[in-house]
Structures are given as C-alpha cells and as structure tokens.
Design a protein around this motif. Structure first.
Motif, PDB file in Angstrom:
ATOM      1  N   GLN A 188      -3.562  19.659  76.124  1.00  0.00           N
ATOM      2  CA  GLN A 188      -3.982  18.336  75.684  1.00  0.00           C
ATOM      3  C   GLN A 188      -3.348  17.306  76.608  1.00  0.00           C
ATOM      4  OE1 GLN A 188      -6.297  18.047  73.268  1.00  0.00           O
ATOM      5  NE2 GLN A 188      -6.271  20.273  73.404  1.00  0.00           N
ATOM      6  N   ARG A 189      -4.068  16.259  76.910  1.00  0.00           N
ATOM      7  CA  ARG A 189      -3.575  15.259  77.863  1.00  0.00           C
ATOM      8  C   ARG A 189      -2.254  14.649  77.416  1.00  0.00           C
ATOM      9  NH1 ARG A 189      -1.276  12.885  80.898  1.00  0.00           N
ATOM     10  NH2 ARG A 189      -1.971  11.395  82.427  1.00  0.00           N
ATOM     11  N   ASP A 190      -2.010  14.530  76.105  1.00  0.00           N
ATOM     12  CA  ASP A 190      -0.759  13.938  75.651  1.00  0.00           C
ATOM     13  C   ASP A 190       0.430  14.889  75.783  1.00  0.00           C
ATOM     14  OD1 ASP A 190      -1.478  15.649  73.588  1.00  0.00           O
ATOM     15  OD2 ASP A 190      -0.928  14.252  71.997  1.00  0.00           O
ATOM     16  N   ALA A 247       3.030  11.756  85.661  1.00  0.00           N
ATOM     17  CA  ALA A 247       3.681  12.285  86.864  1.00  0.00           C
ATOM     18  C   ALA A 247       3.339  13.768  87.052  1.00  0.00           C
ATOM     19  CB  ALA A 247       5.197  12.104  86.771  1.00  0.00           C
ATOM     20  N   GLU A 248       3.298  14.525  85.951  1.00  0.00           N
ATOM     21  CA  GLU A 248       2.937  15.943  86.055  1.00  0.00           C
ATOM     22  C   GLU A 248       1.488  16.119  86.482  1.00  0.00           C
ATOM     23  OE1 GLU A 248       5.889  17.968  82.774  1.00  0.00           O
ATOM     24  OE2 GLU A 248       4.248  16.696  82.050  1.00  0.00           O
ATOM     25  N   VAL A 249       0.592  15.297  85.949  1.00  0.00           N
ATOM     26  CA  VAL A 249      -0.811  15.351  86.350  1.00  0.00           C
ATOM     27  C   VAL A 249      -0.945  15.019  87.835  1.00  0.00           C
ATOM     28  CG1 VAL A 249      -3.079  14.251  86.068  1.00  0.00           C
ATOM     29  CG2 VAL A 249      -1.733  14.872  84.052  1.00  0.00           C
ATOM     30  N   ALA A 250      -0.257  13.987  88.278  1.00  0.00           N
ATOM     31  CA  ALA A 250      -0.309  13.599  89.692  1.00  0.00           C
ATOM     32  C   ALA A 250       0.216  14.727  90.582  1.00  0.00           C
ATOM     33  CB  ALA A 250       0.490  12.317  89.921  1.00  0.00           C
ATOM     34  N   LEU A 251       1.294  15.374  90.154  1.00  0.00           N
ATOM     35  CA  LEU A 251       1.848  16.483  90.931  1.00  0.00           C
ATOM     36  C   LEU A 251       0.871  17.656  90.993  1.00  0.00           C
ATOM     37  CD1 LEU A 251       4.168  17.771  92.500  1.00  0.00           C
ATOM     38  CD2 LEU A 251       5.145  18.471  90.299  1.00  0.00           C
TER      39      LEU A 251
END
Length: 110
Positions: A19-21, A26-30
C-alpha cells in the motif's frame, strides 16, 4: 506502485501488494532510481555487477549471504556505526518503531 522487469522476469515478486502509505516518498524515489538504472539488465548482467562489489565473496560453488554488516563495512562504516545501523534495521523489521511492517519479497526460480 508497480515494478515490472523490462525483460519479463518472474524471479522476484511481491507476496502482497504494498500500500502506498506503507512506503515513504524517499523509498519510492529510491526504488524508481534503482529500476531506471538496473531494470533492463538481464539476471546475468546483475550477477556480474554484484560480483564486482567489495562485499561479495566467491563461494566456490556454494552460497555466502551478503549481510548488512558486510555492506556497511564495505561502505566504510566503523564497527560502532555498523552495529548501530544493524540495530535500527532489526527494530524496523520487528515493527518496534511504530512504522507499518513492509510487504516482504520472496525469490522464485533462478
């Protein structure tokens, strides 16, 4: 969030949709950065890259896990810094920091 290999690999997959939450910006960008850099590489290209890392040891036909300690020491952390970071990782994986536990990954066929 969805990450699919450009070459259609079936070797690593999410056990459950994250789930996105549960994942920070920062983790998504990485993850996006890593996927952009390595997503089109074959597994053998990734193997070759991994074998160039200072923490990799030749298992002589077997397997030697690469630990967080190995990675941290190869990155130049002192024993004290590495121990502190390992403690943080253990706390996060145990869910003791109040953050939701991450969806886990499992390896399939290789």
């Amino acid at each position: 969030m969805q990450f699919e290999s450009l070459r259609g690999w079936e070797y690593v997959e999410l056990k459950a949709a994250a789930q996105r939450d549960e994942v920070s910006d920062a983790e998504v960008a990485l993850l996006e950065e890593i996927f952009q850099k390595y997503g089109a590489k074959s597994r053998w290209e990734l193997v070759d890259l991994t074998h160039q890392l200072p923490e990799w040891q030749d298992p002589q036909g077997g397997a030697i896990p690469i630990t967080y300690w190995d990675i941290l020491k190869a990155a130049g952390k002192t024993d004290l810094e590495a121990a502190a970071i390992e403690g943080e990782i253990r706390a996060l994986s145990a869910g003791t920091t109040g953050r939701k536990k991450r969806s886990s990954l499992h390896r399939g066929r290789c």
